[in-house]
Scaffold this motif. Structure first.
Motif, PDB file in Angstrom:
ATOM      1  N   VAL A   1      31.698   6.996 -23.157  1.00  0.00           N
ATOM      2  CA  VAL A   1      31.734   6.735 -24.605  1.00  0.00           C
ATOM      3  C   VAL A   1      30.373   6.228 -25.078  1.00  0.00           C
ATOM      4  CG1 VAL A   1      32.751   5.285 -26.413  1.00  0.00           C
ATOM      5  CG2 VAL A   1      34.214   6.290 -24.643  1.00  0.00           C
ATOM      6  N   LEU A   2      29.742   5.387 -24.284  1.00  0.00           N
ATOM      7  CA  LEU A   2      28.425   4.849 -24.646  1.00  0.00           C
ATOM      8  C   LEU A   2      27.404   5.969 -24.811  1.00  0.00           C
ATOM      9  CD1 LEU A   2      26.473   2.488 -25.078  1.00  0.00           C
ATOM     10  CD2 LEU A   2      26.169   2.388 -22.586  1.00  0.00           C
ATOM     11  N   LYS A   3      27.411   6.918 -23.881  1.00  0.00           N
ATOM     12  CA  LYS A   3      26.479   8.042 -23.954  1.00  0.00           C
ATOM     13  C   LYS A   3      26.730   8.880 -25.201  1.00  0.00           C
ATOM     14  CE  LYS A   3      24.748  11.982 -21.288  1.00  0.00           C
ATOM     15  NZ  LYS A   3      24.856  12.760 -20.023  1.00  0.00           N
ATOM     16  N   GLU A   4      28.000   9.149 -25.507  1.00  0.00           N
ATOM     17  CA  GLU A   4      28.342   9.931 -26.698  1.00  0.00           C
ATOM     18  C   GLU A   4      27.943   9.191 -27.976  1.00  0.00           C
ATOM     19  OE1 GLU A   4      32.428  11.070 -26.645  1.00  0.00           O
ATOM     20  OE2 GLU A   4      32.259  12.193 -24.760  1.00  0.00           O
ATOM     21  N   THR A   5      28.104   7.869 -27.968  1.00  0.00           N
ATOM     22  CA  THR A   5      27.741   7.064 -29.145  1.00  0.00           C
ATOM     23  C   THR A   5      26.234   7.073 -29.358  1.00  0.00           C
ATOM     24  OG1 THR A   5      29.672   5.644 -28.768  1.00  0.00           O
ATOM     25  CG2 THR A   5      27.953   4.791 -30.220  1.00  0.00           C
ATOM     26  N   GLN A   6      25.467   7.048 -28.280  1.00  0.00           N
ATOM     27  CA  GLN A   6      24.010   7.126 -28.394  1.00  0.00           C
ATOM     28  C   GLN A   6      23.585   8.465 -28.991  1.00  0.00           C
ATOM     29  OE1 GLN A   6      23.044   6.248 -24.292  1.00  0.00           O
ATOM     30  NE2 GLN A   6      22.548   4.114 -24.751  1.00  0.00           N
ATOM     31  N   ASN A   7      24.251   9.551 -28.562  1.00  0.00           N
ATOM     32  CA  ASN A   7      23.966  10.871 -29.134  1.00  0.00           C
ATOM     33  C   ASN A   7      24.327  10.905 -30.619  1.00  0.00           C
ATOM     34  OD1 ASN A   7      23.083  11.882 -26.668  1.00  0.00           O
ATOM     35  ND2 ASN A   7      25.094  12.662 -26.094  1.00  0.00           N
ATOM     36  N   LEU A   8      25.434  10.242 -30.952  1.00  0.00           N
ATOM     37  CA  LEU A   8      25.859  10.177 -32.346  1.00  0.00           C
ATOM     38  C   LEU A   8      24.842   9.421 -33.187  1.00  0.00           C
ATOM     39  CD1 LEU A   8      28.019  10.650 -34.524  1.00  0.00           C
ATOM     40  CD2 LEU A   8      29.131   8.541 -33.760  1.00  0.00           C
ATOM     41  N   ARG A   9      24.300   8.365 -32.646  1.00  0.00           N
ATOM     42  CA  ARG A   9      23.273   7.600 -33.361  1.00  0.00           C
ATOM     43  C   ARG A   9      22.070   8.474 -33.675  1.00  0.00           C
ATOM     44  NH1 ARG A   9      20.717   2.554 -30.306  1.00  0.00           N
ATOM     45  NH2 ARG A   9      19.909   4.292 -29.069  1.00  0.00           N
ATOM     46  N   ASP A  10      21.669   9.324 -32.738  1.00  0.00           N
ATOM     47  CA  ASP A  10      20.556  10.250 -32.975  1.00  0.00           C
ATOM     48  C   ASP A  10      20.880  11.218 -34.112  1.00  0.00           C
ATOM     49  OD1 ASP A  10      19.186   9.052 -30.922  1.00  0.00           O
ATOM     50  OD2 ASP A  10      19.751  10.548 -29.421  1.00  0.00           O
ATOM     51  N   GLU A  11      22.121  11.700 -34.151  1.00  0.00           N
ATOM     52  CA  GLU A  11      22.543  12.609 -35.219  1.00  0.00           C
ATOM     53  C   GLU A  11      22.518  11.914 -36.579  1.00  0.00           C
ATOM     54  OE1 GLU A  11      23.275  15.882 -35.197  1.00  0.00           O
ATOM     55  OE2 GLU A  11      22.583  15.873 -33.119  1.00  0.00           O
ATOM     56  N   ILE A  12      22.954  10.657 -36.597  1.00  0.00           N
ATOM     57  CA  ILE A  12      22.953   9.897 -37.847  1.00  0.00           C
ATOM     58  C   ILE A  12      21.530   9.676 -38.346  1.00  0.00           C
ATOM     59  CG2 ILE A  12      23.459   7.624 -38.855  1.00  0.00           C
ATOM     60  CD1 ILE A  12      25.979   7.587 -37.066  1.00  0.00           C
ATOM     61  N   GLU A  13      20.585   9.431 -37.424  1.00  0.00           N
ATOM     62  CA  GLU A  13      19.183   9.252 -37.810  1.00  0.00           C
ATOM     63  C   GLU A  13      18.636  10.533 -38.437  1.00  0.00           C
ATOM     64  OE1 GLU A  13      17.258   6.525 -37.899  1.00  0.00           O
ATOM     65  OE2 GLU A  13      19.117   5.475 -37.376  1.00  0.00           O
ATOM     66  N   LYS A  14      19.051  11.682 -37.907  1.00  0.00           N
ATOM     67  CA  LYS A  14      18.613  12.961 -38.478  1.00  0.00           C
ATOM     68  C   LYS A  14      19.183  13.141 -39.884  1.00  0.00           C
ATOM     69  CE  LYS A  14      18.142  15.381 -34.041  1.00  0.00           C
ATOM     70  NZ  LYS A  14      18.700  16.453 -33.160  1.00  0.00           N
ATOM     71  N   LEU A  15      20.431  12.730 -40.081  1.00  0.00           N
ATOM     72  CA  LEU A  15      21.048  12.821 -41.403  1.00  0.00           C
ATOM     73  C   LEU A  15      20.332  11.912 -42.395  1.00  0.00           C
ATOM     74  CD1 LEU A  15      24.878  12.860 -40.586  1.00  0.00           C
ATOM     75  CD2 LEU A  15      23.576  14.668 -41.715  1.00  0.00           C
ATOM     76  N   LYS A  16      20.001  10.708 -41.970  1.00  0.00           N
ATOM     77  CA  LYS A  16      19.280   9.774 -42.836  1.00  0.00           C
ATOM     78  C   LYS A  16      17.923  10.341 -43.232  1.00  0.00           C
ATOM     79  CE  LYS A  16      19.157   5.447 -41.565  1.00  0.00           C
ATOM     80  NZ  LYS A  16      19.076   4.275 -40.659  1.00  0.00           N
ATOM     81  N   GLU A  17      17.265  11.015 -42.290  1.00  0.00           N
ATOM     82  CA  GLU A  17      15.962  11.608 -42.593  1.00  0.00           C
ATOM     83  C   GLU A  17      16.097  12.712 -43.632  1.00  0.00           C
ATOM     84  OE1 GLU A  17      12.358  13.896 -40.230  1.00  0.00           O
ATOM     85  OE2 GLU A  17      13.456  12.300 -39.236  1.00  0.00           O
ATOM     86  N   ALA A  18      17.156  13.517 -43.523  1.00  0.00           N
ATOM     87  CA  ALA A  18      17.369  14.601 -44.482  1.00  0.00           C
ATOM     88  C   ALA A  18      17.598  14.060 -45.886  1.00  0.00           C
ATOM     89  CB  ALA A  18      18.559  15.460 -44.048  1.00  0.00           C
ATOM     90  N   VAL A  19      18.262  12.911 -45.977  1.00  0.00           N
ATOM     91  CA  VAL A  19      18.596  12.332 -47.276  1.00  0.00           C
ATOM     92  C   VAL A  19      17.433  11.518 -47.841  1.00  0.00           C
ATOM     93  CG1 VAL A  19      20.115  10.679 -48.448  1.00  0.00           C
ATOM     94  CG2 VAL A  19      21.065  12.290 -46.796  1.00  0.00           C
ATOM     95  N   TYR A  20      16.702  10.822 -46.982  1.00  0.00           N
ATOM     96  CA  TYR A  20      15.752   9.814 -47.443  1.00  0.00           C
ATOM     97  C   TYR A  20      14.275  10.175 -47.304  1.00  0.00           C
ATOM     98  CZ  TYR A  20      19.414   6.265 -47.976  1.00  0.00           C
ATOM     99  OH  TYR A  20      20.499   5.546 -48.387  1.00  0.00           O
ATOM    100  N   LYS A  21      13.943  11.288 -46.679  1.00  0.00           N
ATOM    101  CA  LYS A  21      12.536  11.614 -46.458  1.00  0.00           C
ATOM    102  C   LYS A  21      12.063  12.735 -47.377  1.00  0.00           C
ATOM    103  CE  LYS A  21      11.442   8.790 -43.050  1.00  0.00           C
ATOM    104  NZ  LYS A  21      11.084   9.254 -41.707  1.00  0.00           N
ATOM    105  N   ASP A  22      10.825  12.605 -47.852  1.00  0.00           N
ATOM    106  CA  ASP A  22      10.193  13.673 -48.604  1.00  0.00           C
ATOM    107  C   ASP A  22       9.919  14.838 -47.668  1.00  0.00           C
ATOM    108  OD1 ASP A  22       8.573  14.861 -50.843  1.00  0.00           O
ATOM    109  OD2 ASP A  22       6.943  14.528 -49.412  1.00  0.00           O
TER     110      ASP A  22
END
Length: 273
Positions: free
Chosen positions: A98-119
């Motif tokens: 579960v820890l490994k999957e959660t770490q992968n999920l965190r990476d996906e969330i960071e990519k989503l944040k970049e799509a929303v918040y980055k020029d």
């Protein structure tokens, strides 16, 4: 150059043109936009088709983000349930999974944040990031104190006219990267304007010194476009804001300092040569 690329250039030029106009009606905006479109020999008669295409692309992007966000939320909920069960049953192997999957999920969330918040061009933060992180909900007032600095490139239109808009885009990327040396939050505010938000721990004098050092470093460099070289520079102004202060008022006051700085720097730097 595609129609979409041309429209981006025309939009930026229009925004720069109306920057100093206190009241802009739809008719004024359209007139200025049409003038720049004519200069680029771009046909905007089929405006509905162009608008629908842009909206379709934005809608698809929003839908993609929404789907990925929903998927991430479901995955997080599932991982939380599995983690609780693993802790209760003392299943270390399952907990590590579960820890490994959660770490992968965190990476996906960071990519989503970049799509929303980055020029998209410069990868600086965008206005939405600034609004969500520095402003009170549903208002244009700051949720904390700090220093806002506005940065405006000098002679940027000359760079575009002389070396082309591809080079102009590269200059914007270069400037954004240089501004990051401040170690503060850099926002692309629009066109060739950037904002840096300094924390309340920084003094105005220190913030201005940082910006001046970055500018002097940039001025000392020669950028290349093919077999030609040129210089870039920017002007800046800053204003100390307090919690509850208005963002538009703060920008207006920082703008005033910036234009005074622009007058002085243009006495020294008279072009891009």
């Amino acid at each position: 150059m595609s129609t979409e690329e041309a429209l981006k250039i025309i939009s930026n030029e229009t925004l720069n043109s109306i920057h100093d106009i206190s009241v802009v009606t739809p008719s004024i905006y359209r007139s200025i936009f049409s003038k720049h479109a004519l200069a680029h020999d771009t046909d905007i008669l089929d405006e509905d088709k162009i608008t629908n295409k842009i909206l379709d692309e934005k809608i698809l992007m929003c839908q993609d983000i929404q789907e990925k966000t929903s998927k991430s939320a479901l995955t997080l909920s599932d991982n939380t349930s599995r983690a609780i069960l693993a802790i209760q049953t003392k299943d270390e192997s399952k907990l590590n999974e579960v820890l490994k999957e959660t770490q992968n999920l965190r990476d996906e969330i960071e990519k989503l944040k970049e799509a929303v918040y980055k020029d998209e061009l410069t990868h600086a933060y965008n206005r939405k990031w600034m609004n969500d992180n520095y402003l009170n909900s549903d208002t244009e007032t700051f949720n904390a104190s700090g220093i806002l600095s506005i940065i405006d490139l000098n002679y940027f239109k000359i760079i575009n006219d002389t070396h082309g808009h591809v080079v102009g885009d590269k200059v914007l990327v270069f400037i954004a990267n240089q501004l990051r040396k401040s170690k503060e939050n850099v926002i692309r505010y629009g066109g060739d304007e950037f904002i840096i938000l300094f924390s309340s721990q920084e003094s105005k004098e220190s913030a201005l010194k940082k910006l001046n050092n970055i500018r002097e470093s940039i001025i000392s460099k020669k950028l290349k476009a093919g077999d030609k070289s040129f210089r870039v520079s920017f002007s800046f102004g800053a204003y100390t804001f307090k919690e509850g202060d208005s963002l538009p008022d703060t920008i207006e006051l920082a703008d005033k300092d910036m234009y005074e700085d622009k007058i002085e720097i243009k006495k020294r730097i008279t072009g891009i040569d």
